[in-house]
Design a protein around this motif. Structure first.
Motif: not given
Length: 306
Positions: A185-199, A17-18, A179-181
C-alpha cells in the motif's frame, strides 16, 4: 487492546519497509539502474506469490486471467515461496529482522521496482495487485504441518492444535501478511498516487492423498506419521487449517488501513468428493489444468475492480 490495535505495529513496520524500498529504488534509478516499462495495455495486473500463480506447465490462475479475461499480467511469483520469503531476503525467525539491505525479499523488491517504473499511462490502467501467499507458511513443509496436529493416538476431539493455530496462523502469519499489505500500500501510494486495490485469497480445501510433483509429497506423509491413516480424517484436518487461514485474512481486512484489500473466497470451488476430486485437484496442493485453475481464476477475476 483491540485486535486492530495489535495490528498497528506491523502496519507501521510495513509502511517503513515500503518507504525504504521506494527510496532505495529511486536512489538506484538516479544511478542509472532502470527497468523496462510494461507494454501498453488496457487492463494491467501485477502479481507476486507462490505456485498458484506460477505453476508448470502454463495454465495457472494468472495464465487464465490473461487468456480468458484479457488482462496484461506481469508477475514475479515463484513456486514454493513462503510469505516470509516474499518479504525478506531470508526467512525470519521468531522476530522480524530490522530494516536494512538484507530484509528486502526478491518478490517485494521486484514489485516496488515494477510499480516505480510504470509510465503515467500504465499507472492509469493498473487495476489491481494480486497476492497468493501463506499456504507454504502453513503446510509447505512436513514439520510445520505436524506441529499443528495432535498425534491420533492421543484421542483429541479436535485433532488440530489450537495453541499452534494461534501461534502460526493468528499471530505469526497475520503479522507477516499485515507487513506485506502495508508495504504494498505504501509503495502504491508513493508511486501511483493512490491505494491500488490488492486481491488476496486463502486457497481451497486440498485432498491429502499422497499425490505429489517430482517426488514432492507435502501432506499425507506427515499426517500418516501422526497416525491419520484414513483419507477422510486427513481431509478434515486440512479443512480446519484452510478455514483458519481464511478467517485470519478476513478478520485482518476489517482494519480501516486495508479497506482497499479484497479477499477472494475460494473454499468449496473444487470438489473433494472421492468420486470426482481428481478432475479438480492435480495433486495434494494444486488444481488441475484447465478445469481446476479455471474455476479458481473465475473467482479471483470476480474480485478485481472493473
Amino acid at each position: 487492546m483491540s485486535t486492530h490495535d495489535k495490528d498497528q505495529p506491523a502496519i507501521e513496520r510495513g509502511r517503513r519497509l515500503g518507504n525504504f524500498l521506494v527510496e532505495d529504488r529511486r536512489r538506484r534509478v538516479a544511478r542509472g539502474a532502470g527497468i523496462a516499462p510494461l507494454a501498453a495495455a488496457q487492463k494491467t495486473l501485477l502479481a507476486i506469490g507462490d505456485s498458484w500463480f506460477s505453476y508448470w506447465p502454463r495454465g495457472d490462475v494468472l495464465d487464465v486471467l490473461e487468456r480468458k479475461f484479457h488482462y496484461t499480467v506481469d508477475s514475479r511469483a515463484r513456486a514454493g515461496s513462503t510469505l516470509a520469503e516474499m518479504i525478506f531476503e531470508a526467512p525470519p525467525g521468531d522476530e522480524l529482522p530490522d530494516l536494512d539491505d538484507s530484509t528486502r525479499g526478491e518478490q517485494l523488491q521486484w514489485l516496488t521496482t515494477r510499480i516505480e517504473g510504470l509510465s503515467p499511462a500504465e499507472k492509469s490502467t493498473l487495476k489491481a495487485i494480486l497476492l497468493s501467499g501463506g499456504g507454504n507458511d502453513v503446510v509447505g513443509d512436513k514439520q510445520t504441518l505436524k506441529s499443528l496436529v495432535h498425534p491420533a493416538a492421543e484421542g483429541h476431539a479436535q485433532p488440530v492444535r489450537e495453541d499452534m493455530l494461534l501461534k502460526i496462523v493468528d499471530e505469526r502469519l497475520r503479522e507477516l501478511l499485515t507487513v506485506m499489505l502495508s508495504a504494498i500500500t505504501t509503495v502504491s501510494v508513493a508511486s501511483v498516487g493512490r491505494k491500488v486495490p490488492i486481491v488476496i485469497h486463502g486457497y481451497d480445501y486440498p485432498v491429502p492423498d499422497g499425490r505429489g510433483v517430482f517426488l514432492n509429497v507435502w501432506l499425507k506423509p506427515g499426517l500418516v506419521e501422526l497416525g491419520y491413516d484414513m483419507l477422510e480424517d486427513r481431509k478434515k484436518i486440512l479443512k480446519t487449517l484452510i478455514d483458519r487461514l481464511n478467517a485470519m485474512q478476513i478478520a485482518l481486512l476489517q482494519h480501516p488501513a486495508f479497506e482497499h484489500v479484497v479477499h477472494a473466497n475460494l473454499r468449496g470451488t473444487l470438489s473433494t468428493l472421492d468420486a470426482d476430486y481428481q478432475q479438480f485437484w492435480q495433486n495434494e496442493l494444486h488444481p488441475t489444468i484447465p478445469t481446476g485453475f479455471g474455476l479458481v481464476a473465475d473467482k479471483v477475476a470476480a474480485k478485481i475492480p472493473a
